[in-house]
Write a protein that holds these residues in place. Structure first.
Motif, short mmCIF file in Angstrom:
data_model
loop_
_atom_site.label_atom_id
_atom_site.label_comp_id
_atom_site.label_asym_id
_atom_site.label_seq_id
_atom_site.Cartn_x
_atom_site.Cartn_y
_atom_site.Cartn_z
N PRO A 291 9.01 17.70 42.29
CA PRO A 291 8.47 17.50 43.64
C PRO A 291 9.11 18.43 44.66
O PRO A 291 10.25 18.86 44.50
N LYS A 292 8.37 18.75 45.71
CA LYS A 292 8.88 19.61 46.76
C LYS A 292 10.04 18.94 47.50
O LYS A 292 10.06 17.74 47.67
N GLY A 293 10.99 19.77 47.92
CA GLY A 293 12.11 19.29 48.72
C GLY A 293 12.25 20.20 49.92
O GLY A 293 11.27 20.50 50.59
N LYS A 294 13.45 20.68 50.16
CA LYS A 294 13.68 21.59 51.28
C LYS A 294 12.88 22.88 51.10
O LYS A 294 12.34 23.44 52.06
N TYR A 295 12.81 23.34 49.84
CA TYR A 295 12.06 24.55 49.53
C TYR A 295 10.88 24.19 48.64
O TYR A 295 10.81 23.10 48.09
N TYR A 296 9.94 25.14 48.50
CA TYR A 296 8.79 24.92 47.63
C TYR A 296 9.23 24.72 46.18
O TYR A 296 8.61 24.01 45.42
N GLY A 297 10.27 25.41 45.79
CA GLY A 297 10.79 25.27 44.43
C GLY A 297 12.30 25.36 44.46
O GLY A 297 12.91 25.51 45.51
N GLY A 298 12.92 25.24 43.30
CA GLY A 298 14.37 25.37 43.24
C GLY A 298 15.12 24.21 43.84
O GLY A 298 16.24 24.36 44.35
N ASN A 299 14.51 23.02 43.79
CA ASN A 299 15.16 21.84 44.37
C ASN A 299 15.94 21.02 43.33
O ASN A 299 16.59 20.04 43.68
N GLY A 300 15.85 21.43 42.08
CA GLY A 300 16.66 20.79 41.04
C GLY A 300 16.28 19.37 40.70
O GLY A 300 17.14 18.58 40.30
N THR A 301 15.01 19.02 40.87
CA THR A 301 14.57 17.66 40.54
C THR A 301 13.50 17.70 39.46
O THR A 301 12.65 18.60 39.43
N THR A 302 13.53 16.72 38.58
CA THR A 302 12.57 16.65 37.49
C THR A 302 11.38 15.77 37.89
O THR A 302 11.41 15.08 38.90
N PHE A 303 10.34 15.81 37.06
CA PHE A 303 9.25 14.85 37.16
C PHE A 303 9.15 14.14 35.81
O PHE A 303 9.91 14.45 34.89
#
Length: 207
Positions: free
Chosen positions: A124-136
């Motif tokens: 999922p999106k976080g501060k940035y469009y990618g590279g947020n270090g979260t899985t789905f």
């Protein structure tokens, strides 16, 4: 299974990744703590072997920006990590990785509209469009039909969950923060991650 090490910012980490078996190296040209200049990317790419993919990561860029950076750096594959349309992707003459932020199985339905060479499934999106270090929830991929597209799994990959990620049977794993320590690429973690993927495959082939 192939591996891409993304967000590289220095030659030492890049050469470590390549010598340990990385199939692709990612350079971030969008807003990110891992953003790299075109000059630095060119310096690194000039020292990498031709058989390793050099991927440029962009978020909602103009066509002119992509063409300029590809020309200046030697990038051979373009990763689009923003809200780029299917038409924009088709207008580019480079191999394209289109990234999608995934939270539920419903998000996978948007992929059909794109005819890219590769699709990247990120958390999922976080501060940035990618590279947020979260899985789905990777279990939703068991029913997913990519319709011939090569699937790259990203978002929150690390040494602890790489074995589970490999069971998704995607084309490639894309790791960034999972091979870092204190916000910087950690060569020991890069080597370990690649060994886990590549050596596991070798052992399975021997069996």
């Amino acid at each position: 299974m192939k591996v891409k090490i993304c967000g590289l910012q220095n030659i030492e980490s890049a050469q470590c990744a390549v010598s340990s078996g990385a199939d692709a190296i990612g350079f971030v040209f969008a807003e990110s703590k891992r953003r790299i200049t075109t000059t630095k990317a060119k310096q690194i790419i000039s020292k990498l072997p031709t058989n390793v993919k050099k991927v440029g990561v962009f978020v909602n860029p103009s066509k002119e920006e992509i063409e300029r950076i590809v020309s200046e750096t030697g990038i051979d594959t373009v990763q689009l990590h923003g809200d780029e349309s299917p038409e924009f992707c088709q207008s580019l003459s480079f191999p394209i990785i289109k990234a999608f932020s995934i939270e539920t199985a419903e998000d996978l339905k948007h992929i059909d509209a794109y005819s890219c060479d590769y699709i990247l499934l990120d958390g999922p999106k976080g501060k940035y469009y990618g590279g947020n270090g979260t899985t789905f929830d990777w279990s939703i991929l068991s029913e997913f039909d990519a319709k011939g597209k090569k699937v790259i799994l990203a978002g929150g990959l690390n040494l602890k969950n790489v074995a589970a990620a490999m069971k998704t049977n995607v084309y490639m794993l894309d790791v960034s923060s999972g091979v870092e320590s204190d916000g910087q690429k950690d060569t020991a973690k890069i080597i370990r991650f690649l060994n886990l993927v590549k050596n596991t495959q070798t052992m399975e082939e021997i069996k």
